[in-house]
Design an enzyme around this catalytic site. Sequence first.
Site, PDB file in Angstrom:
ATOM      1  N   TYR A 104       0.807  -1.213   0.000  1.00 10.64           N
ATOM      2  CA  TYR A 104       0.000   0.000   0.000  1.00 10.64           C
ATOM      3  C   TYR A 104       0.843   1.267   0.000  1.00 10.64           C
ATOM      4  O   TYR A 104       0.381   2.322  -0.424  1.00 10.64           O
ATOM      5  CB  TYR A 104      -0.915   0.035   1.225  1.00 10.64           C
ATOM      6  CG  TYR A 104      -2.191  -0.747   1.083  1.00 10.64           C
ATOM      7  CD1 TYR A 104      -2.164  -2.112   0.856  1.00 10.64           C
ATOM      8  CD2 TYR A 104      -3.423  -0.118   1.178  1.00 10.64           C
ATOM      9  CE1 TYR A 104      -3.336  -2.835   0.743  1.00 10.64           C
ATOM     10  CE2 TYR A 104      -4.597  -0.841   1.066  1.00 10.64           C
ATOM     11  CZ  TYR A 104      -4.548  -2.201   0.853  1.00 10.64           C
ATOM     12  OH  TYR A 104      -5.711  -2.900   0.732  1.00 10.64           O
ATOM     13  N   ASP A 122     -12.153  -9.344   4.251  1.00  7.03           N
ATOM     14  CA  ASP A 122     -13.413  -9.394   3.481  1.00  7.03           C
ATOM     15  C   ASP A 122     -13.923 -10.836   3.417  1.00  7.03           C
ATOM     16  O   ASP A 122     -15.115 -11.103   3.549  1.00  7.03           O
ATOM     17  CB  ASP A 122     -13.219  -8.869   2.046  1.00  7.03           C
ATOM     18  CG  ASP A 122     -13.586  -7.390   1.919  1.00  7.03           C
ATOM     19  OD1 ASP A 122     -13.359  -6.649   2.895  1.00  7.03           O
ATOM     20  OD2 ASP A 122     -14.084  -6.986   0.855  1.00  7.03           O
ATOM     21  N   ASP A 182      -6.229  -7.254   4.138  1.00  8.04           N
ATOM     22  CA  ASP A 182      -7.361  -6.644   3.435  1.00  8.04           C
ATOM     23  C   ASP A 182      -8.227  -7.740   2.826  1.00  8.04           C
ATOM     24  O   ASP A 182      -9.447  -7.774   3.001  1.00  8.04           O
ATOM     25  CB  ASP A 182      -6.832  -5.704   2.339  1.00  8.04           C
ATOM     26  CG  ASP A 182      -7.965  -5.071   1.537  1.00  8.04           C
ATOM     27  OD1 ASP A 182      -8.940  -4.614   2.159  1.00  8.04           O
ATOM     28  OD2 ASP A 182      -7.867  -5.046   0.298  1.00  8.04           O
ATOM     29  N   LYS A 238       3.587 -15.459   2.880  1.00 11.34           N
ATOM     30  CA  LYS A 238       3.825 -16.230   1.656  1.00 11.34           C
ATOM     31  C   LYS A 238       5.334 -16.497   1.593  1.00 11.34           C
ATOM     32  O   LYS A 238       6.032 -16.107   0.644  1.00 11.34           O
ATOM     33  CB  LYS A 238       3.314 -15.430   0.440  1.00 11.34           C
ATOM     34  CG  LYS A 238       3.314 -16.185  -0.883  1.00 11.34           C
ATOM     35  CD  LYS A 238       2.272 -17.285  -0.977  1.00 11.34           C
ATOM     36  CE  LYS A 238       2.414 -18.052  -2.281  1.00 11.34           C
ATOM     37  NZ  LYS A 238       1.515 -19.238  -2.336  1.00 11.34           N
ATOM     38  N   ASP A 286      -2.416 -18.578   0.942  1.00 12.24           N
ATOM     39  CA  ASP A 286      -3.401 -19.295   0.117  1.00 12.24           C
ATOM     40  C   ASP A 286      -4.095 -20.371   0.950  1.00 12.24           C
ATOM     41  O   ASP A 286      -5.312 -20.549   0.892  1.00 12.24           O
ATOM     42  CB  ASP A 286      -2.760 -19.868  -1.161  1.00 12.24           C
ATOM     43  CG  ASP A 286      -1.460 -20.608  -0.920  1.00 12.24           C
ATOM     44  OD1 ASP A 286      -0.931 -20.581   0.210  1.00 12.24           O
ATOM     45  OD2 ASP A 286      -0.953 -21.224  -1.890  1.00 12.24           O
TER      46      ASP A 286
HETATM   47  C1  IPM Z   1     -10.354  -1.548   3.823  1.00  7.12           C
HETATM   48  C2  IPM Z   1     -10.592  -0.956   2.464  1.00  7.12           C
HETATM   49  C3  IPM Z   1      -9.439  -0.020   2.117  1.00  7.12           C
HETATM   50  C4  IPM Z   1      -8.175  -0.839   2.147  1.00  7.12           C
HETATM   51  C5  IPM Z   1      -9.601   0.718   0.787  1.00  7.12           C
HETATM   52  C6  IPM Z   1     -10.881   1.516   0.725  1.00  7.12           C
HETATM   53  C7  IPM Z   1      -8.423   1.598   0.492  1.00  7.12           C
HETATM   54  O1  IPM Z   1     -10.727  -1.964   1.525  1.00  7.12           O
HETATM   55  O2  IPM Z   1     -10.288  -0.779   4.803  1.00  7.12           O
HETATM   56  O3  IPM Z   1     -10.265  -2.768   3.939  1.00  7.12           O
HETATM   57  O4  IPM Z   1      -7.835  -1.505   1.167  1.00  7.12           O
HETATM   58  O5  IPM Z   1      -7.497  -0.808   3.188  1.00  7.12           O
HETATM   59 MG    MG Z   2     -10.802  -3.937   2.353  1.00  6.15          MG
END
Ligand code: IPM
Ligand code: MG
Length: 364
Positions: free
Chosen positions: A141, A251, A247, A191, A223
């Site tokens: 990032y 999710d 990240d 990894k 993975d």
């Molecule tokens: C998160 C989001 C952010 C990230 C984006 C919006 C930049 O996906 O907080 O997980 O990737 O950190």
């Molecule tokens: Mg995210």
Amino acid sequence: MEKQILLLPGDGIGPEIIAETKRVLEEIARMYRHTFRFIEGRIGGDAIDATGSPLPEETLGLAKGSDAILLGAVGGPKWDGNAPEKRPEKGLLQIRKALGLYANLRPVRVLEPLMGASTLKEEVLADVDLLIVRELTGGLYFGEPRERRQINGEDGAVDTLLYTRGEIERILHQAFQFARTRKKRVVSVDKANVLESSRLWREVADEVAREYPDVTLSHMLVDNAAMQLIRDPRQFDVIVTENLFGDILSDEASMITGSLGLLPSASMNTSKVGLFEPVHGSAPDIAGTGAANPLATILSAAMMLQYSFGLADEAKAIEVAVDRVLAQGVRTKDIAKASENAVSTTAITNAVIEALALKSASSR
Ligand code: IPM
Ligand code: MG
């Protein structure tokens, strides 16, 4: 207790979920006799439209002068074509970096009444309670160089995955310290079979682990971790990992709970000014329709009370109220079954506030 809270509503559903969460915090202040002063600032697309910058100096100044920050969400199709420096997401990345918020905590807890909302089988989900500790200010990032360039006469692009020993050490310490308050198991995800940065990560993790003999450390390739999270999420207590892996895995892990609309997060460092935000995005498709689920933001506010203000009872009261509302069958559209009636953002918040009043009859 007297605290100043900076609200950064941002874009899309951000303003709605922040306004509702503020009402919950006001109720907490009333019940427990605290004074919360709320101030508001701009971030993301909203800030770009008003000032040209996704994180205006003024917002950063307000953040530094506050005790905690509660953020809604940033981003939307309106700004998708913008140059990288003028994208809403940049504002979020900049505030994390400027405040040095390197430790991102993303708890994933299955709520019993919502087991049916997950796409996974109930027997896999029962009792899942894990914490993702994501490194938030390093890795791909932020690594330099990051640019477009010609490579062998062709258009190319480069991003840089870079970590220093110090960056890895401090996030590992956070993970071990949280594990001590939980089931004392840390899985470090990397990894290391491919990436040099992961090999350093693994070395440092082993070194830090020696300072926590009461906590068990194991390593898992990313993975495999993605697969194990779906196959048997109960095996995890604390997962610690670098920025991009965290990240993606967070999710994925949100689907264990059935909705991204339920996952709170805290971004901290060793000082007190933390930033609290839902894991989900700005959902521009439902902005303004009253369909947004405010629970992830309300639970983020609970994390704020606990981690920035040390108000554990107040935090617990919010969590219990959210559990109770879900047990009552109150659902926003994202977690409602087709057969159930979905309620609005405001209605589910009203239910949380009513449930708070019943806190003395706590069921947990
Ligand atoms: C998160 C989001 C952010 C990230 C984006 C919006 C930049 O996906 O907080 O997980 O990737 O950190
Ligand atoms: Mg995210």
